[in-house]
Design a protein around this motif. Structure first.
Motif, PDB file in Angstrom:
ATOM      1  N   UNK A  36      66.991  37.211  50.277  1.00 48.14           N
ATOM      2  CA  UNK A  36      67.180  36.842  48.878  1.00 48.14           C
ATOM      3  C   UNK A  36      68.310  35.836  48.737  1.00 48.14           C
ATOM      4  N   UNK A  37      67.995  34.590  49.047  1.00 46.37           N
ATOM      5  CA  UNK A  37      68.968  33.511  48.940  1.00 46.37           C
ATOM      6  C   UNK A  37      68.501  32.554  47.864  1.00 46.37           C
ATOM      7  N   UNK A  38      69.357  32.150  46.913  1.00 42.82           N
ATOM      8  CA  UNK A  38      68.917  31.274  45.817  1.00 42.82           C
ATOM      9  C   UNK A  38      68.507  29.899  46.305  1.00 42.82           C
ATOM     10  N   UNK A  39      67.375  29.434  45.837  1.00 40.74           N
ATOM     11  CA  UNK A  39      66.927  28.069  46.090  1.00 40.74           C
ATOM     12  C   UNK A  39      66.647  27.419  44.747  1.00 40.74           C
ATOM     13  N   UNK A  40      66.539  26.100  44.745  1.00 40.15           N
ATOM     14  CA  UNK A  40      66.437  25.386  43.479  1.00 40.15           C
ATOM     15  C   UNK A  40      65.184  24.523  43.391  1.00 40.15           C
ATOM     16  N   UNK A  41      64.546  24.261  44.502  1.00 38.33           N
ATOM     17  CA  UNK A  41      63.346  23.441  44.469  1.00 38.33           C
ATOM     18  C   UNK A  41      62.136  24.348  44.347  1.00 38.33           C
ATOM     19  N   UNK A  42      61.382  24.175  43.291  1.00 41.80           N
ATOM     20  CA  UNK A  42      60.210  25.018  43.094  1.00 41.80           C
ATOM     21  C   UNK A  42      59.211  24.352  42.181  1.00 41.80           C
ATOM     22  N   UNK A  43      57.997  24.825  42.218  1.00 38.26           N
ATOM     23  CA  UNK A  43      56.915  24.316  41.386  1.00 38.26           C
ATOM     24  C   UNK A  43      56.766  25.241  40.186  1.00 38.26           C
ATOM     25  N   UNK A  44      56.773  24.678  38.992  1.00 44.86           N
ATOM     26  CA  UNK A  44      56.679  25.492  37.782  1.00 44.86           C
ATOM     27  C   UNK A  44      55.361  26.245  37.703  1.00 44.86           C
ATOM     28  N   UNK A  45      54.364  25.802  38.448  1.00 44.89           N
ATOM     29  CA  UNK A  45      53.064  26.487  38.457  1.00 44.89           C
ATOM     30  C   UNK A  45      53.061  27.688  39.387  1.00 44.89           C
ATOM     31  N   UNK A  46      54.124  27.853  40.172  1.00 45.43           N
ATOM     32  CA  UNK A  46      54.210  28.948  41.140  1.00 45.43           C
ATOM     33  C   UNK A  46      54.973  30.118  40.521  1.00 45.43           C
ATOM     34  N   UNK A  47      54.297  31.250  40.354  1.00 54.14           N
ATOM     35  CA  UNK A  47      54.917  32.477  39.845  1.00 54.14           C
ATOM     36  C   UNK A  47      55.083  33.414  41.037  1.00 54.14           C
ATOM     37  N   UNK A  48      56.314  33.571  41.484  1.00 52.15           N
ATOM     38  CA  UNK A  48      56.570  34.266  42.744  1.00 52.15           C
ATOM     39  C   UNK A  48      57.428  35.500  42.522  1.00 52.15           C
ATOM     40  N   UNK A  49      57.944  36.013  43.616  1.00 49.99           N
ATOM     41  CA  UNK A  49      58.764  37.217  43.589  1.00 49.99           C
ATOM     42  C   UNK A  49      60.040  36.969  42.804  1.00 49.99           C
ATOM     43  N   UNK A  50      60.283  37.778  41.781  1.00 49.79           N
ATOM     44  CA  UNK A  50      61.492  37.648  40.970  1.00 49.79           C
ATOM     45  C   UNK A  50      62.452  38.809  41.190  1.00 49.79           C
ATOM     46  N   UNK A  51      62.020  39.840  41.889  1.00 47.36           N
ATOM     47  CA  UNK A  51      62.859  41.010  42.161  1.00 47.36           C
ATOM     48  C   UNK A  51      63.320  40.999  43.612  1.00 47.36           C
TER      49      UNK A  51
END
Length: 455
Positions: free
Chosen positions: A263-278
């Motif tokens: 669980x390391x914060x990253x900043x590059x992501x696709x807004x269409x990707x709904x991934x693990x939030x927990x």
């Protein structure tokens, strides 16, 4: 270049942005390992008590509201484009697109059945979800990588790229936990079809994988863009679904083992990707619970043969004993009731000739009627009490009592204190009467009663 062009076109409605990755955990990862181990070790319950749980098995993994909110911008943008298209594009092209969309949806419903959910139109556009389930022939090994507790605290306070690079250097400090899954939670593809699809534009979409890391889900979105770029002007949803179903795990490097975290914060992501939030501490036990319940659901739906009556039936009509042997409910009910009626309750074991595992009480309660179960319970208690050398029956009310070291006992019901040897009232310091002495005493008592009544 083609893929980049397609991604840029699609971003007009759903633009990829820089998103924070799953939240780092605030608890010690070791507690996750223990909870996950308990979930993995827990047996699949097949006693018919969890039918309601499997009905909404996929619900925690859907994130429908989040997908809708991310497609809302697409619907609004498409509404303006639709008005422009009605003014500029050929009407027959729009009609042709709508017809092709109807045909595609009809084909998808025929192929995927209940795994396709047609939702209410959004902004006049066709809107649906497809549940994509991975078929794991030999299960899957999932490796969860955890960061040390002290590293988690630092993660929250260092959002810059230098911190992320430092984490890459400190990977040696991480530790992992591996477990096997027979079933993985579904991946959900949510689509919104613009009027310009399929002739000009791809569907607007989101990919939901609530158990997968953000960068991995973003890679899947990029690959769907690539597939559309290779097939412009064609119906593409089926190809998307089949690629995710058959090729997405190898594409992510998950051929032999699926790695999640840390669980390391990253900043590059696709807004269409709904991934693990927990955190993984929450997700891994939920995944294990899903896999266990899914196994039970598969058991209920599959056909099994009873070795007693040799009939085939669905798993919902079967009992799975703790020894994992299966028998149909009817045969087990007949067998258990017969033994209880005959008093041979010690034979209430697995019917398999090479097995003697006892049938547990919770299954007997289901298989027997109320009166029969009470009879079994009473017989079992009597047998247990008879096997205890310090338990005696009260001569007045037949209640079990514990005798003391002087062979005396007190009934908990009538409070009668008696000798456990001769069953007479307690007589400290005196020997128990013989049978002859008891008869003589009874004769004397009868004679005294006679005299009191008639003399």
């Amino acid at each position: 270049m083609a893929a980049a062009s397609v991604a840029a076109t699609t971003s007009r409605a759903v633009e990829p942005n820089r998103n924070a990755s799953p939240e780092p955990s605030s608890q010690a990862p070791s507690s996750s390992s223990s909870r996950a181990a308990e979930a993995e070790a827990g047996p699949v319950s097949c006693d018919g008590g969890a039918e309601e749980d499997v009905l909404h098995l996929d619900s925690p993994w859907v994130a429908a509201a989040e997908a809708d909110s991310r497609l809302e911008e697409a619907a609004m943008a498409a509404a303006g484009f639709r008005l422009c298209a009605e003014n500029e594009a050929e009407a027959d092209e729009i009609r042709d697109n709508l017809q092709r969309q109807d045909d595609e949806l009809m084909a998808l419903e025929a192929i995927y059945g209940d795994d396709l959910a047609v939702l209410e139109n959004k902004g006049g556009l066709r809107h649906f979800q497809i549940y994509i389930r991975y078929e794991l022939q030999n299960g899957a090994e999932v490796c969860a990588r955890f960061s040390p507790v002290n590293r988690i605290g630092e993660d929250r306070g260092c959002p810059d790229d230098d911190c992320i690079e430092q984490h890459e250097e400190d990977k040696g400090d991480d530790f992992s936990y591996s477990c096997n899954f027979e079933h993985l939670p579904p991946l959900i593809l949510t689509c919104l079809l613009p009027q310009s699809y399929p002739s000009k534009e791809p569907p607007y979409f989101t990919v939901t994988a609530k158990w997968m890391d953000g960068p991995n889900v973003s890679q899947l979105c990029e690959m769907l863009d690539t597939i559309w770029a290779e097939l412009p002007g064609e119906e593409v949803v089926y190809r998307w679904v089949e690629w995710i179903h058959t090729s997405s795990l190898p594409h992510l490097g998950f051929d032999n083992k699926i790695t999640l975290g840390p669980d390391i914060p990253t900043h590059k992501g696709d807004n269409r990707a709904i991934s693990r939030s927990l955190s993984l501490e929450s997700v891994i036990p939920s995944m294990l619970s899903y896999s266990s319940k899914k196994c039970y659901q598969v058991f209920l739906e599959d056909l099994h043969m009873c070795v007693i009556c040799l009939n085939q039936s669905k798993g919902s009509n079967f009992i799975k004993l703790p020894c994992q042997h299966l028998f149909c409910v009817k045969c087990m009910e007949t067998l258990c009731r017969m033994h209880v009626k005959d008093g041979t309750f010690f034979q209430l074991v697995c019917p398999d000739t090479k097995c003697n595992v006892s049938i547990p009480p919770y299954l007997l309660k289901r298989l027997l009627g109320e009166e029969e179960f009470e009879r079994w319970d009473k017989l079992t208690l009597e047998k247990a009490l008879d096997s205890m050398s310090d338990v005696v029956q009260c001569p007045r009310c037949a209640i079990s009592c514990l005798e003391d070291e002087d062979s005396n006992a007190q009934c908990p019901k009538c409070c009668f204190v008696f000798c456990s040897v001769c069953k007479d009232p307690r007589h400290p310091g005196k020997l128990c009467l013989t049978l002859e002495e008891k008869l003589q005493r009874q004769q004397v008592e009868i004679h005294l009663k006679y005299l009191m009544l008639y003399v």
